[in-house]
Design a protein around this motif. Structure first.
Motif, short mmCIF file in Angstrom:
data_model
loop_
_atom_site.label_atom_id
_atom_site.label_comp_id
_atom_site.label_asym_id
_atom_site.label_seq_id
_atom_site.Cartn_x
_atom_site.Cartn_y
_atom_site.Cartn_z
N GLY A 72 -25.43 -15.07 -42.90
CA GLY A 72 -26.87 -14.93 -43.01
C GLY A 72 -27.55 -14.49 -41.73
O GLY A 72 -28.77 -14.41 -41.69
N GLU A 73 -26.79 -14.21 -40.67
CA GLU A 73 -27.36 -13.81 -39.39
C GLU A 73 -26.74 -12.48 -38.95
O GLU A 73 -25.62 -12.16 -39.30
CB GLU A 73 -27.05 -14.86 -38.32
N PRO A 74 -27.45 -11.70 -38.12
CA PRO A 74 -26.85 -10.49 -37.54
C PRO A 74 -25.74 -10.88 -36.57
O PRO A 74 -25.73 -11.99 -36.03
CB PRO A 74 -28.01 -9.84 -36.78
N GLY A 75 -24.82 -9.97 -36.33
CA GLY A 75 -23.76 -10.22 -35.36
C GLY A 75 -22.87 -9.02 -35.17
O GLY A 75 -23.03 -7.99 -35.83
N SER A 76 -21.94 -9.15 -34.25
CA SER A 76 -20.94 -8.11 -34.03
C SER A 76 -19.64 -8.78 -33.61
O SER A 76 -19.65 -9.90 -33.08
CB SER A 76 -21.39 -7.10 -32.97
N LEU A 77 -18.54 -8.10 -33.84
CA LEU A 77 -17.23 -8.65 -33.55
C LEU A 77 -16.29 -7.55 -33.12
O LEU A 77 -16.26 -6.48 -33.74
CB LEU A 77 -16.67 -9.35 -34.79
N LEU A 78 -15.56 -7.79 -32.04
CA LEU A 78 -14.58 -6.85 -31.52
C LEU A 78 -13.22 -7.53 -31.47
O LEU A 78 -13.12 -8.68 -31.04
CB LEU A 78 -14.98 -6.41 -30.11
N LEU A 79 -12.18 -6.85 -31.91
CA LEU A 79 -10.80 -7.32 -31.79
C LEU A 79 -10.12 -6.43 -30.78
O LEU A 79 -10.15 -5.20 -30.89
CB LEU A 79 -10.09 -7.22 -33.15
N SER A 80 -9.52 -7.05 -29.75
CA SER A 80 -8.79 -6.26 -28.75
C SER A 80 -7.42 -6.87 -28.50
O SER A 80 -7.23 -8.07 -28.65
CB SER A 80 -9.58 -6.15 -27.45
N SER A 87 -9.45 -1.78 -27.46
CA SER A 87 -10.23 -2.21 -28.61
C SER A 87 -9.53 -1.73 -29.87
O SER A 87 -9.24 -0.54 -30.01
CB SER A 87 -11.63 -1.61 -28.53
N ILE A 88 -9.25 -2.65 -30.78
CA ILE A 88 -8.55 -2.33 -32.01
C ILE A 88 -9.53 -2.07 -33.15
O ILE A 88 -9.39 -1.12 -33.90
CB ILE A 88 -7.58 -3.47 -32.40
N ASP A 89 -10.53 -2.92 -33.26
CA ASP A 89 -11.51 -2.74 -34.32
C ASP A 89 -12.83 -3.36 -33.89
O ASP A 89 -12.86 -4.29 -33.07
CB ASP A 89 -11.02 -3.37 -35.62
N PHE A 90 -13.91 -2.85 -34.47
CA PHE A 90 -15.25 -3.33 -34.16
C PHE A 90 -16.08 -3.32 -35.43
O PHE A 90 -15.93 -2.45 -36.28
CB PHE A 90 -15.91 -2.43 -33.11
N LEU A 91 -16.94 -4.31 -35.55
CA LEU A 91 -17.81 -4.43 -36.71
C LEU A 91 -19.16 -4.96 -36.23
O LEU A 91 -19.22 -5.89 -35.42
CB LEU A 91 -17.17 -5.41 -37.70
N ARG A 92 -20.24 -4.32 -36.70
CA ARG A 92 -21.60 -4.76 -36.36
C ARG A 92 -22.40 -4.80 -37.66
O ARG A 92 -22.30 -3.89 -38.49
CB ARG A 92 -22.23 -3.78 -35.38
N TRP A 93 -23.20 -5.84 -37.84
CA TRP A 93 -23.98 -5.97 -39.07
C TRP A 93 -25.36 -6.52 -38.76
O TRP A 93 -25.57 -7.14 -37.72
CB TRP A 93 -23.26 -6.87 -40.08
N GLY A 94 -26.29 -6.25 -39.65
CA GLY A 94 -27.63 -6.81 -39.57
C GLY A 94 -28.45 -6.36 -38.37
O GLY A 94 -29.35 -7.07 -37.95
N ALA A 96 -27.46 -6.07 -35.25
CA ALA A 96 -27.09 -6.74 -34.00
C ALA A 96 -26.89 -5.73 -32.88
O ALA A 96 -26.52 -4.58 -33.13
CB ALA A 96 -25.80 -7.53 -34.20
N PRO A 97 -27.12 -6.15 -31.64
CA PRO A 97 -26.88 -5.24 -30.51
C PRO A 97 -25.38 -4.98 -30.33
O PRO A 97 -24.55 -5.74 -30.81
CB PRO A 97 -27.44 -6.01 -29.31
N THR A 98 -25.08 -3.90 -29.67
CA THR A 98 -23.68 -3.58 -29.37
C THR A 98 -23.12 -4.67 -28.48
O THR A 98 -23.81 -5.21 -27.62
CB THR A 98 -23.58 -2.23 -28.64
N GLN A 99 -21.85 -4.98 -28.70
CA GLN A 99 -21.22 -6.04 -27.91
C GLN A 99 -20.97 -5.61 -26.47
O GLN A 99 -21.28 -4.49 -26.09
CB GLN A 99 -19.94 -6.53 -28.58
N ARG A 100 -20.40 -6.49 -25.69
CA ARG A 100 -20.24 -6.33 -24.24
C ARG A 100 -19.51 -5.04 -23.88
O ARG A 100 -19.92 -4.31 -23.00
CB ARG A 100 -19.48 -7.53 -23.68
N HIS A 101 -18.41 -4.75 -24.52
CA HIS A 101 -17.70 -3.52 -24.25
C HIS A 101 -18.32 -2.41 -25.08
O HIS A 101 -18.56 -2.58 -26.26
CB HIS A 101 -16.21 -3.67 -24.59
N ASN A 102 -18.57 -1.28 -24.49
CA ASN A 102 -19.19 -0.19 -25.23
C ASN A 102 -18.17 0.44 -26.17
O ASN A 102 -17.37 1.25 -25.77
CB ASN A 102 -19.75 0.85 -24.26
#
Length: 151
Positions: A72-80, A87-94, A96-102
């Protein structure tokens, strides 16, 4: 919680792989996965449910520290991965700002992903990874099995 899948033909040691996330208030959190061999074609659930301490495995579920986002909240997730920190995969929803690594290879096209309502999840619906929002769709939760159809 999230789920990882090994689509390959060899086991993958997830030990030292990182999950990095941003929550709705732009707080950054990360945790390393413990040693865990993910069999070919298998799935593993990762629960971000620990207040402190090291990540561990119990009954086939990986438990890591809380990473600051919830349904129910915005977020982002990176798998490395740990060897070169790729970086293997990245997902952003709602929104959310881009995560720490560009993660510049990922685009919110054709349209940005929505906030995930309770009882649903964002699931990859194709083995083709285009690094766009088009790889993902809202689905009914299916922890431990193949993703279903888009909602």
């Amino acid at each position: 919680r999230i789920e990882l899948h090994n689509p390959g033909s060899a086991p993958m040691d997830l030990g030292g792989w990182w999950l990095e996330a941003k929550d709705p208030t732009d707080n950054f959190r990360s945790d390393a996965l413990p040693a865990f061999s993910l069999a070919p074609g298998a799935y593993v659930t990762v629960m971000a449910d620990q207040d402190s301490g090291d990540a561990y495995v119990s009954h086939g579920v990986i438990h890591i520290r809380r990473i600051g986002w919830q349904s129910g909240e915005p977020g982002s997730l990176l798998l490395s991965e740990p060897v070169v920190g790729a970086s293997i995969d990245f997902l952003r929803w709602g929104g959310a700002p881009t995560q720490r690594h560009n993660f510049s290879d990922c685009a919110d096209t054709p349209t940005p992903l929505p906030v995930v309502p309770p009882g649903q999840t964002l699931g990859r619906f194709s083995l083709t990874d285009t690094n766009t929002a088009a790889d993902w769709c809202l689905q009914v939760e299916s922890m431990g099995s193949a993703n279903g159809s888009c909602q």
